[in-house]
Design an enzyme around this catalytic site. Sequence first.
Site, PDB file in Angstrom:
ATOM      1  N   GLU A   7       0.799  -1.225   0.000  1.00  0.00           N
ATOM      2  CA  GLU A   7       0.000   0.000   0.000  1.00  0.00           C
ATOM      3  C   GLU A   7       0.835   1.280   0.000  1.00  0.00           C
ATOM      4  O   GLU A   7       0.555   2.214  -0.725  1.00  0.00           O
ATOM      5  CB  GLU A   7      -0.944   0.059   1.219  1.00  0.00           C
ATOM      6  N   ASP A  80      -2.076  -5.277   3.108  1.00  0.00           N
ATOM      7  CA  ASP A  80      -2.301  -5.550   4.523  1.00  0.00           C
ATOM      8  C   ASP A  80      -3.087  -6.845   4.749  1.00  0.00           C
ATOM      9  O   ASP A  80      -3.929  -7.232   3.928  1.00  0.00           O
ATOM     10  CB  ASP A  80      -3.060  -4.387   5.179  1.00  0.00           C
ATOM     11  N   ASP A  82      -5.776  -7.968   6.090  1.00  0.00           N
ATOM     12  CA  ASP A  82      -7.159  -7.889   6.559  1.00  0.00           C
ATOM     13  C   ASP A  82      -8.084  -7.774   5.354  1.00  0.00           C
ATOM     14  O   ASP A  82      -7.641  -7.887   4.202  1.00  0.00           O
ATOM     15  CB  ASP A  82      -7.350  -6.701   7.521  1.00  0.00           C
ATOM     16  N   GLU A  84      -9.687  -5.223   4.007  1.00  0.00           N
ATOM     17  CA  GLU A  84      -9.388  -4.118   3.107  1.00  0.00           C
ATOM     18  C   GLU A  84      -8.126  -4.395   2.296  1.00  0.00           C
ATOM     19  O   GLU A  84      -8.043  -4.058   1.116  1.00  0.00           O
ATOM     20  CB  GLU A  84      -9.223  -2.817   3.906  1.00  0.00           C
ATOM     21  N   TYR A 293       0.793  -5.365  12.964  1.00  0.00           N
ATOM     22  CA  TYR A 293      -0.334  -4.719  12.287  1.00  0.00           C
ATOM     23  C   TYR A 293      -1.374  -4.228  13.288  1.00  0.00           C
ATOM     24  O   TYR A 293      -1.720  -4.940  14.237  1.00  0.00           O
ATOM     25  CB  TYR A 293      -0.975  -5.700  11.308  1.00  0.00           C
ATOM     26  N   ARG A 295      -4.606  -3.160  12.873  1.00  0.00           N
ATOM     27  CA  ARG A 295      -6.050  -3.366  12.696  1.00  0.00           C
ATOM     28  C   ARG A 295      -6.352  -4.828  12.992  1.00  0.00           C
ATOM     29  O   ARG A 295      -6.215  -5.686  12.121  1.00  0.00           O
ATOM     30  CB  ARG A 295      -6.492  -2.976  11.290  1.00  0.00           C
ATOM     31  N   HIS A 340      -6.170 -11.940  13.872  1.00  0.00           N
ATOM     32  CA  HIS A 340      -4.767 -11.615  13.654  1.00  0.00           C
ATOM     33  C   HIS A 340      -4.110 -11.532  15.013  1.00  0.00           C
ATOM     34  O   HIS A 340      -4.768 -11.500  16.050  1.00  0.00           O
ATOM     35  CB  HIS A 340      -4.617 -10.269  12.933  1.00  0.00           C
TER      36      HIS A 340
END
Length: 864
Positions: A7, A80, A82, A84, A293, A295, A340
């Site tokens: 990203e 990432d 997740d 998204e 991470y 999130r 996670h």
Amino acid sequence: MQLVIVESPAKAKTIEKYLGKDYKVLASYGHVRDLPPKDGSVRPDEDFAMDWELYGDKQRQVKAIADAAKDADRLILATDPDREGEAISWHVQELLRKRRALPKDVQRVTFNAITKDTVTKAMQAPRELDQDLIDAYLARRALDYLFGFTLSPVLWRKLPGAKSAGRVQSVALRLIVDREREIEAFRPQEYWSVAAQMAHDGTDFTARLVTFEGTKLDKLSLGEEGIAMHAKAAVEQGAFRVEGVETKPHRRNPQPPFTTSTLQQEAARKLGFSASQTMRVAQTLYEAGAITYMRTDGVQMDPSAVSACRVAITERFSGHYLPEKPRHYETKAKNAQEAHEAIRPTEFSREHFGSGDEARLYDLVFKRAMASQMASAALERTTVTLRDATGRNELRATGQVVKFPGFLAVYEEGRDNKGDEEDGGLLPAMKAGDMPAKKAVTAEQHFTQPPPRYSEASLVKRLEELGIGRPSTYAATIQVLKDRNYVRTEKNRFFAEESGRLLTSFLERFFDRYVAYEFTAGMEDELDDVSGGRAAWKAVLEAFWRDFKPKSDEVMEKKPSEVTEALDEFLSDYLFPAKADGTDPRVCPKCQAGRLSLRGGRYGAFVACSNYPECKYTRKFAQPGGENGEGSEDEGLGKDPATGLEITRKAGRFGPYVQLGEGKDAKRASIPKDIGDLTLEWAIKLLGLPRAVGVHPETGLEIVSNIGRYGPYLMHDGKYARLRTTADVFETGMNAAVSMLAEAANGGGRGARAKAEPIKVLGAHPTSGAEMKVMAGRFGPYVTDGTTNATLPRAVKPEDLSAEEAIRLIDEKAAKGPAKGKKKAPAKKAPAKKDAAPKKAAAKKPAGKKAVKAAEVSEDEVPF
């Protein structure tokens, strides 16, 4: 060559360094495309077909990715870990497929931390894209789009002043409004407490009355002063002897490492960070390889991290601080999303990292994670009971002492309210039969308190408890409520604004199911089922749309007057509460003949008299009836000594103001917020503005002071200087005025702006190393690293700009270099200019419309 897509550019540079020459790592700068902000982007009648549009500012980056992909042997999607991140990888793959640039070998890798070891291991264990996560993203994105683009037009036409509604946003707003209602409905109750200040063996302590005349007391038992004084006298006269001493050991266990939600809560309590600030700083730490991470709903740590943590504890403390076995935690949050690892430092050997906000947040993450694997704290709670000779009156003293700190040596969780604190302190050693000395007896009056307004920490906690939304989206959801002016914050607490309260009432009246806490949490359950492969995403959308669309059509067909009438009835108890004297609460307090009712106007709702225009009594929507309502009537302040006309204080749509005279020739002036009690003297001053300060000694032109849209100021010869307070407008003299104008003129007004506080600080630029800041400029907000200034795109809000976007904007602007030559060249060719003009106009008009819609309708999961 192997192409890796991540990203952010900061992450891309770090990972490329880890992987070596055979890899090329490019950044997508977040999402590359989204649903166009217009009707028809999701088509339920076509099996929920969805159109996607490339972000205008991502054209160059996507082209660079496509060009590199054509020469790549393998494409590795490493966004990432997740939902998204999975969606971004899917979008990149689909774009490359459409451009016929997709390599044959496409793989997906994820890593929870940006360290060489973690990244290298991830590259050795690739997988395919997770279709269940992609489906969950599609369902969530379509759901939020349909909710927003269906409901918002209803609001614009039926509820003047309303801006937008969102699936999670509206429920979060309802929580704040409901708390406001609880506070308003709360009626304080008086109660008293009686306590004796005592001493034994040279140690003072406090003992509270818990039994009076044989009756155990609860909080409200001593409800008035008379009985409290009677109880106080009984304690003063009694000789109290220790009846018993009870000592109980107590153990406190550490909390698990941070999740997204708990990190936001603790950062708000201990560091004063907003949810968005916490996520921004955590993102920077993650990309720097300092933490895992950020999130996540998971509370467990990787076994290797647990081992490293235990080693760090052993090195820092004695063996008593390390439990025999590693601690294991399980997620308790409702609707826990894809599991996670918890948020933790990547290296437990590194106690400190970064500076400023980064260092403070890292310290919080490090200590919480280390404490989670430490021994429990051993405490001892002591309760001492004392009785008088009658045996009918009893005092109790409590104390707590830490015998072994355990994890408390590193970290203790914060609390939302001071009332949550436990009794503490050390009591003197006492035994049955002792008679401590009585030094004083007090009786204190108290009143029960309403529930506290939500802070960001407590709101995030409540949303998570109810299973509403996702912790990773809370920051954006809360920011939307602020941006729409549905709420305001004072002393870190949320207050519902008039517009937010009206919107919530409208939704409760006409869309009650869709702002119900249970319904919204239930939708999260269904979306989780999609991500877990237990439900089909289109079936979830179909079930929602089947009921939602007819309901929105039904409300859209109603006349505005019907909506207002329904809201008037729905809000009757709030707007017109029963009066103590039993009179009709709807009778107009001004004319005593008309009846009050809710009305809708261009600028929102208000309460007005039915005898309009003969009676012009009005009050704001959010001002309930009774004494407060009557106080909104025009207030006469006295007569102006110069004209003899009456000066009146009035309440308008844009706030309170003073008026001199009546009719078209009446003079008006707004009342600034920093004025305390408005007096006739203050009203005359405000109506007399602008004020002439004097003639400038150098130019001979007049200097005036006044209050404008942006506050108090000085003006001279078209130049301005800001004043700090309203009082300065009337008190600033010539010498001070000349000095302030000179200071402002030194930079042509720019000096003052340069010293202004940045809207947002984004950390260091990876190339220049200079700090990036978002500033308010003369022609709009811009981001700068001190050398290069880049204007923000119209659709991007300054507060929402990410570090990745800032780096890209600065780099793109720096790469362009001076643009003067390029702009002048086409102007020399007249024919080309004529041909080009219509094309420019045609290209800009749709973009402008889209930008307006994007600003008006902002949803919860992904902003339009």
